[in-house]
Write an enzyme that holds these catalytic residues in place. Structure first.
Site, PDB file in Angstrom:
ATOM      1  N   HIS A  54       0.838  -1.199   0.000  1.00 53.89           N
ATOM      2  CA  HIS A  54       0.000   0.000   0.000  1.00 53.89           C
ATOM      3  C   HIS A  54       0.876   1.254   0.000  1.00 53.89           C
ATOM      4  O   HIS A  54       2.073   1.184   0.237  1.00 53.89           O
ATOM      5  CB  HIS A  54      -0.931   0.005   1.215  1.00 53.89           C
ATOM      6  CG  HIS A  54      -0.194   0.039   2.520  1.00 53.89           C
ATOM      7  ND1 HIS A  54       0.310  -1.101   3.113  1.00 53.89           N
ATOM      8  CD2 HIS A  54       0.145   1.065   3.313  1.00 53.89           C
ATOM      9  CE1 HIS A  54       0.927  -0.758   4.237  1.00 53.89           C
ATOM     10  NE2 HIS A  54       0.848   0.557   4.377  1.00 53.89           N
ATOM     11  N   ILE A  70     -18.923   5.559   4.394  1.00 58.42           N
ATOM     12  CA  ILE A  70     -18.793   6.860   3.718  1.00 58.42           C
ATOM     13  C   ILE A  70     -19.211   8.038   4.612  1.00 58.42           C
ATOM     14  O   ILE A  70     -18.537   9.068   4.612  1.00 58.42           O
ATOM     15  CB  ILE A  70     -19.509   6.861   2.340  1.00 58.42           C
ATOM     16  CG1 ILE A  70     -18.816   7.824   1.372  1.00 58.42           C
ATOM     17  CG2 ILE A  70     -20.951   7.242   2.431  1.00 58.42           C
ATOM     18  CD1 ILE A  70     -17.600   7.333   0.748  1.00 58.42           C
ATOM     19  N   CYS A  87      -7.755   2.438  -6.375  1.00 55.33           N
ATOM     20  CA  CYS A  87      -7.877   0.984  -6.257  1.00 55.33           C
ATOM     21  C   CYS A  87      -6.688   0.419  -7.021  1.00 55.33           C
ATOM     22  O   CYS A  87      -5.659   1.090  -7.124  1.00 55.33           O
ATOM     23  CB  CYS A  87      -9.225   0.496  -6.793  1.00 55.33           C
ATOM     24  SG  CYS A  87      -9.555   0.921  -8.513  1.00 55.33           S
ATOM     25  N   ARG A  93     -13.445   0.912  -8.964  1.00 54.75           N
ATOM     26  CA  ARG A  93     -13.652   1.084  -7.518  1.00 54.75           C
ATOM     27  C   ARG A  93     -13.186   2.445  -7.004  1.00 54.75           C
ATOM     28  O   ARG A  93     -13.907   3.113  -6.256  1.00 54.75           O
ATOM     29  CB  ARG A  93     -12.950  -0.028  -6.739  1.00 54.75           C
ATOM     30  CG  ARG A  93     -13.534  -1.408  -6.974  1.00 54.75           C
ATOM     31  CD  ARG A  93     -12.725  -2.491  -6.296  1.00 54.75           C
ATOM     32  NE  ARG A  93     -11.409  -2.603  -6.936  1.00 54.75           N
ATOM     33  CZ  ARG A  93     -10.446  -3.415  -6.542  1.00 54.75           C
ATOM     34  NH1 ARG A  93     -10.623  -4.180  -5.473  1.00 54.75           N
ATOM     35  NH2 ARG A  93      -9.299  -3.472  -7.179  1.00 54.75           N
TER      36      ARG A  93
END
Length: 134
Positions: A54, A70, A87, A93
């Site tokens: 990541h 959200i 993504c 996404r």
């Protein structure tokens, strides 16, 4: 009907995002603060493919949990200057999450008032795959 669409969300390249992160890191080193960047937030909406790595300081919010997370994201990120969604490839996404976030932000917080700095919501062009290639 909302005027916010996937096509209307601006993109940021991996080089531009890298520059922003490095600038933030330099500012933090000068201030000697170990906290994540205060004006930038990166939201990673990958699901199981998140395991492969990541972007440093990113927040993992899997697309499968986005619907119920959200509203909290809008509250938590309301003071950030820039929010970047991504993504793996940023084809579906990531852009979809950015649109969902923008629509919820508008619903909850309303339109930006004149004189207020508008939050930049961006999609990482090429997603994590292109980021990793850089």
């Amino acid at each position: 009907m909302s005027t916010i669409t996937i096509a209307s969300v601006p993109r940021i390249t991996s080089t531009e995002l890298s520059t922003l992160l490095l600038r933030q890191q330099q500012q933090q080193q000068q201030q000697q603060t170990p906290t994540p960047p205060q004006s930038l937030s990166i939201i990673d909406v990958r699901t199981t493919d998140h395991i492969g790595g990541h972007i440093i300081t990113s927040t993992h919010v899997p697309a499968t949990s986005l619907d119920h997370r959200i509203p909290a994201l809008v509250r938590d990120l309301k003071d950030k200057k820039t929010v970047v969604f991504h993504c793996a490839l940023s084809h579906q996404r990531g852009p979809g999450a950015a649109v969902q976030y923008l629509r919820e932000r508008r619903r909850v917080l309303g339109e930006e008032k004149e004189g207020e700095e508008e939050q930049k919501v961006l999609v990482l062009d090429g997603g994590f795959v292109q980021w990793q290639e850089k």
